[in-house]
Scaffold this active site. Structure first.
Site, PDB file in Angstrom:
ATOM      1  N   HIS A  12       0.692  -1.437   0.145  1.00 17.36           N
ATOM      2  CA  HIS A  12       0.304  -0.109  -0.116  1.00 17.36           C
ATOM      3  C   HIS A  12       1.180   1.561   0.023  1.00 17.36           C
ATOM      4  CE1 HIS A  12       0.389   1.186   4.272  1.00 17.36           C
ATOM      5  NE2 HIS A  12       0.590  -0.007   4.557  1.00 17.36           N
TER       6      HIS A  12
ATOM      7  N   ASP B 236       6.801   1.473   6.583  1.00 18.94           N
ATOM      8  CA  ASP B 236       4.468   1.170   6.741  1.00 18.94           C
ATOM      9  C   ASP B 236       4.171   2.104   5.747  1.00 18.94           C
ATOM     10  OD1 ASP B 236       2.787   0.279   7.373  1.00 18.94           O
ATOM     11  OD2 ASP B 236       2.002   1.838   8.966  1.00 18.94           O
TER      12      ASP B 236
ATOM     13  N   GLU C 202      -4.692   1.837   3.206  1.00 19.11           N
ATOM     14  CA  GLU C 202      -4.708   0.329   3.892  1.00 19.11           C
ATOM     15  C   GLU C 202      -5.143   1.068   5.063  1.00 19.11           C
ATOM     16  OE1 GLU C 202      -2.586  -2.130   7.096  1.00 19.11           O
ATOM     17  OE2 GLU C 202      -2.328  -0.456   5.840  1.00 19.11           O
ATOM     18  N   GLU C 203      -4.206   2.022   5.316  1.00 16.11           N
ATOM     19  CA  GLU C 203      -3.886   2.606   6.967  1.00 16.11           C
ATOM     20  C   GLU C 203      -5.479   2.420   7.428  1.00 16.11           C
ATOM     21  OE1 GLU C 203      -1.415   2.878   8.331  1.00 16.11           O
ATOM     22  OE2 GLU C 203       0.036   2.215   6.742  1.00 16.11           O
TER      23      GLU C 203
ATOM     24  N   GLU D   5       4.298  -5.200   4.149  1.00 16.99           N
ATOM     25  CA  GLU D   5       4.033  -4.507   5.221  1.00 16.99           C
ATOM     26  C   GLU D   5       4.995  -3.762   6.029  1.00 16.99           C
ATOM     27  OE1 GLU D   5       1.906  -2.497   6.606  1.00 16.99           O
ATOM     28  OE2 GLU D   5       0.522  -2.775   5.502  1.00 16.99           O
TER      29      GLU D   5
ATOM     30  N   HIS E 298       4.347   4.328  12.658  1.00 21.88           N
ATOM     31  CA  HIS E 298       3.253   5.320  12.743  1.00 21.88           C
ATOM     32  C   HIS E 298       4.110   6.731  13.371  1.00 21.88           C
ATOM     33  CE1 HIS E 298      -0.563   3.311  12.167  1.00 21.88           C
ATOM     34  NE2 HIS E 298       0.850   2.691  11.276  1.00 21.88           N
TER      35      HIS E 298
END
Length: 1020
Positions: free
Chosen positions: A211, A223, A257-258, A283, A355
């Site tokens: 993604h 990510d 996706e997130e 991922e 994140h």
């Protein structure tokens, strides 16, 4: 001084060998765990790959936050389209584009690229021209701006517990690249009007998925930037001349996706989804390190990953997801539910950067990029070239509308030092477990029976009466050491668990930054306490059977664990019990050796007879008077003279001569002289005679002195490797989850459990370890205990994550900044924020959003996500952010919403009470793939457009309550829009302020889908 044999069971040899083995295993385990294999110095090691190019692409991709609801996301998508086209051109292959999955435009190799506009369909002539070509294009780029889906879930996939559902409408904008395989059907078989004799085409293909959206507070390097760049390089590799795959390759760059795995779900409505039989999902749940195999659907597909040069992972992580211990999810679950067979490979640590703004190229490396890229190449090479028929049988879901991909078997897999990869079926493990459960105790019983029959079973042997002399019992001391292990184990384990509870109470988050200090404390405490009890007992009552008794107890405990593991393997398909199967196998072999060595001993009856004969011989010898005991006639005179003489320095301390005095007679009766065995021959042969160690039972002198080393090598190295790897993985995976609201005690209990398991192979031999090791480890325990109780748990390199969101009431103009986390630390963070100074900080729990954390709020600076119009009252400045209109159907429990938000692609309708049905105008028809609104109803509808500033039109229906008529009841709630673009400073001043003034030991990350939520109330 005489030296012992180097392999004898003596303290120095045991200490040296065990220390060397443990260090030789644990040091490499730590190195593998903490480092990444070096990337090759040659960036084009594989023909068709370029590591330097990949690294430059990663820097470009991560040049800004790019969540789905941001302008930067659009820029990233456009860049990806250009890069894919550039890669195909650089490989000089023909390719075409398809915007509608129903019309295409062929691009010849090296021709100028025409401008392709969104929603523009090529002409019919282009279709016909393409189909008449002898060679179809090598690749097709699908610019998917059509797919959308509507669904409802009780919560996110894999999680249960919400009363009401969350409904979602999402418009996808994925990029799909199809690389035609040698065995694939020719032509545009994905078109609905394509004439074919079958509903599916060829033998299916292999998909790689990544993604390209990031979270709103992270740059998305791992990510999922590395995954995206890996997919780009795979396109480059498989379109390089000489690398054309047998089976087609589908590269899916999904967007969304997130916020809920939306991109993957939207892909399933694309025609290319029916072509996929296996997949590789890439991922990131960490920020660097090694890419680990999170989970796989079956044994056969896992073998593909085993071809990687540096495989890394264990099935324990997959079971963690299956059992619900891991709450987050990846696109893998979407594809697995669709019946695809595949793998989930992801970065997983350090989670402290996950994140955050440190998920960037500065904090990852080319080594990490190469680790994922090289593993992906080898995996796809295996899957695309497989001709065994493994992936060709009937589907598990029996869906005839998709390619046949076979039905895999549940598997067991784990790596060894990041170099080798073990893969075998769960049924094999179950057969192993069941066999071990039944056969191992039977073998031990049979060997014990043979020993008993041969009169050599010394375990549990007490006093024995010699034949013909029943009144004179002789003790073999066979019970010595029988119950030491359970006492020592329980006490030592209790101390280790107690230390875990102590740390949890005093400084519960120290493991966040100092997991190795916690490991050191737990390992040293268990070792020292266990050694002290076992060595102390052996000092007081030495026993040659201590080793055997410990192994007996370990076998019993291990057998009980194996029963549980076998049940989980059979009933719940849980494979993590392989650790205990290996452990119990090693214990069984070591115990068997301990029994077999008893055959080297003489029979118990011969020992008893020999002892009895020696006793009678000694009594006979002592009955003969000695020469110094003969009394001559002058003794009495001399005695008288001696008694009358004055005492001097040479006078004996005790008066009397020979053995005639009372003390001398007593001593003679109480002590028996040691006489040489006249049958032993010369003095030299006497020196070679075996002797028992220390004060252990004399009959143990005949035991082999080297079998302990064989037992340790059976029991120790391999089990330490397997257990150590799993322990490091689990502790690292859980150590930094406490700030998310996860149980704070869990990682400490995991450390304690695996500390015990790692040290248990030393259990049978630890009483021979010299005092130097436990003395050193005791000092380590004291130092680490003090550190773990007093040190601050966070640092610049291990930052605490606090969760941010700003909400604005667009009706009143009031805004509220919320920072969520553990209240103690959140209040400390807020105390540094200037705008919060002097305000009363209210902290509450919101279990419907996130359990285990406090939500602390204050009034912050106004958000500037939309150009604000000044006015009085303040609400005037926010009116234009969001507009809506609600129209109710006459005399029905139905209403239609018209919603528009400025500078956003995402809005939500939240209801105070559940509704039972909804429909978004323009949505695709339901094909039954996604769940409808559940019986309990839904209480919110999430709306995601692919375009900016477009209106949503949504029909909603709610139930008629008992005793009411249709149209009697209405609904209340709020219409909410989300803003997530944080690239320009000053757009969200409250977030800028929090990030600027927060202490260096913390990072501020997103709490919900939107960094800013603006809402207006509605009533129907």
């Amino acid at each position: 001084m005489k030296c012992s044999a180097p392999f004898s069971f003596v303290p120095m040899a045991v200490t040296l060998f065990t220390a060397v083995v443990y260090l030789a295993i644990l040091i490499p385990l730590l190195v593998v765990h903490e480092t990444v294999p070096n990337a090759p110095s040659n960036p084009t090691l594989y023909r068709g790959l370029n590591l330097t190019e990949a690294w430059l692409d990663l820097n470009e991709l991560t040049n800004g936050y790019h969540p789905f609801n941001s302008r930067r996301n659009d820029e990233v998508r456009d860049w990806l389209m250009r890069r894919i086209e550039g890669i195909l051109d650089s490989n000089n292959v023909s390719w075409d584009t398809d915007d509608q999955a129903g019309g295409s435009q062929w691009i010849r190799a090296s021709e100028p690229l025409p401008i392709t506009r969104l929603n523009e369909s090529p002409s019919d002539d282009a279709h016909e021209d393409l189909r008449t070509r002898k060679e179809p294009p090598a690749a097709t780029i699908f610019n998917d701006i059509i797919a959308n889906y509507t669904s409802t879930a009780l919560t996110s996939i894999g999680v249960s517990g919400r009363r009401a559902g969350i409904s979602t409408y999402f418009e996808g904008c994925n990029i799909i690249v199809y690389i035609r395989g040698i065995e694939d059907e020719e032509g545009e078989w994905w078109h609905p009007d394509f004439v074919s004799s079958t509903r599916v085409h060829g033998q299916g293909g292999v998909m790689v998925n990544a993604h390209f959206d990031s979270v709103s507070t992270g740059y998305g390097a791992t990510d999922d930037g590395v995954g995206v760049i890996t997919a780009l390089q795979l396109i480059k590799y498989f379109t390089t001349p000489g690398n054309k795959p047998k089976k087609g390759v589908v590269a899916l760059f999904n967007n969304g996706e997130e916020d809920g795995l939306y991109g993957a779900k939207a892909f399933l409505s694309h025609p290319m989804a029916k072509f996929v039989h296996t997949f590789l999902n890439l991922e990131g749940a960490g920020a660097g390190g090694r890419a680990t195999l999170f989970r796989s659907t079956d044994t056969e597909v896992t073998r593909a990953y085993g071809k990687a040069h540096h495989p890394f992972g264990t099935v324990v992580s997959a079971d963690g997801f299956a059992l619900g211990f891991v709450k987050s999810e990846t696109d893998y679950v979407v594809f697995r539910a669709e019946g695809f067979r595949g793998l989930d490979v992801a970065f997983w640590e350090p989670r402290t950067r996950y994140h955050t703004d440190e998920d960037d190229t500065k904090h990852t490396s080319k080594d990490s990029l190469w680790h994922m890229l090289s593993a992906s190449v080898e995996t796809l090479k295996y899957l695309t070239s497989d001709t065994s028929g493994t992936f060709l049988g009937p589907r598990r879901d029996n869906d005839n509308g998709k390619v046949k991909n076979g039905s895999g078997t549940d598997g067991v897999w784990f790596d060894l030092f990041g170099r080798m990869f073990a893969v075998f079926g769960l049924r094999t493990l179950f057969a192993w477990s069941l066999t071990l459960l039944i056969v191992s105790p039977l073998i031990l019983i049979v060997v014990s029976y043979i020993l008993i029959r041969s009169d050599r079973f010394y375990f549990f042997a007490g006093s024995v009466k010699p034949a013909g002399h029943e009144s004179e019992a002789v003790s073999l001391q066979g019970w010595r050491g029988a119950f030491r292990f359970p006492i020592a184990f329980v006490v030592s384990a209790a101390l280790a668990v107690g230390a875990a509870f102590l740390i949890r109470k005093i400084n519960p988050l120290i493991i966040y930054s100092s997991q190795y200090a916690v490991w050191s404390m737990s390992l040293s405490l268990f070792f020292c306490s266990y050694w002290f009890i076992m060595a102390g007992c052996n000092f007081v009552r030495p026993s040659a059977l201590n080793r055997g008794y410990v192994l007996f107890w370990m076998f019993i405990f291990g057998w009980a664990l194996l029963v549980a593991a076998t049940v989980f393997e059979d009933r719940y398909k849980i494979s993590s019990g392989y650790m205990f199967v290996i452990y119990e196998s090693a214990i069984f072999l070591a115990t068997l050796v301990g029994l077999l060595e008893l055959f080297a001993l003489p029979t118990k009856s011969s020992i008893i007879e020999a002892l009895h004969d020696d006793h009678e011989t000694m009594d006979g010898i002592e009955a003969v008077p000695h020469s110094d005991g003969i009394i001559d006639a002058t003794d009495g005179v001399n005695d008288d003279v001696a008694e009358d003489a004055e005492a001097s320095e040479t006078t004996p301390l005790v008066s009397g001569n020979g053995h005639r005095g009372p003390l001398g007679a007593t001593f003679a009766r109480g002590y028996r002289r040691q006489y040489p065995d006249t049958t032993d021959g010369t003095a030299e042969s006497h020196e070679k005679k075996s002797h028992a160690f220390g004060e252990e039972q004399k009959w143990s002198a005949k035991l082999p002195t080297w079998t302990w080393l064989l037992q340790f090598l059976l029991l120790g190295p391999f089990t330490i490797i397997v257990i150590g790897q799993v322990g490091l993985l689990l502790v690292t995976a859980t150590a930094q989850t406490g700030t998310d609201g996860s149980p704070l005690l869990l990682p400490y209990l995991v450390v304690t459990l695996f500390s015990i398991l790692v040290l248990l192979p030393l259990g049978p031999f630890i009483h021979r370890v010299t005092h130097h090791i436990p003395t050193f480890l005791f000092l380590v325990f004291i130092a680490t205990l003090i550190y773990n109780l007093t040190a601050f748990p966070f640092s610049r390199n291990n930052r605490y994550k606090a969760y941010f969101q700003q909400t604005v009431d667009l009706d009143t103009g009031l805004n509220q900044v919320t920072i969520a986390g553990l209240e103690e630390y959140v209040r400390d963070i807020i105390s540094y924020v200037p705008s919060a100074s002097g305000q009363q900080i209210n902290c509450t729990a919101r279990s419907t959003i996130r359990d285990g954390v406090a939500f602390c709020s204050y009034s912050g600076p106004d958000a500037n996500v939309v150009e604000k119009v000044d006015g009085v009252p303040p609400s005037k400045g926010y009116e234009s952010w969001l507009t809506y209109n609600v129209t109710r159907a006459d005399k029905q429990n139905k209403a239609t919403f018209h919603i528009s938000g400025k500078e956003t692609k995402a809005c939500i309708i939240r209801f105070d009470d559940p509704f039972t049905g909804f429909k978004v105008h323009g949505a695709a028809k339901s094909d039954g793939k996604w769940a409808d609104v559940p019986e309990t109803g839904s209480d919110q509808i999430k709306l995601w457009h692919r375009d900016w500033d477009r209106e949503w039109v949504v029909d909603v229906e709610w139930p008629v309550s008992e005793g009411k008529k249709d149209g009697d009841e209405g609904r209340n709630g709020r219409v909410v829009c989300l803003w997530s673009d944080h690239n320009a400073p000053g757009t969200i001043p409250a977030l800028d302020e929090a990030q600027r003034f927060a202490p260096e030991w913390t990072s501020i990350v997103k709490l919900m889908d939107g960094l800013v939520e603006g809402s207006k109330a509605f009533a129907i």
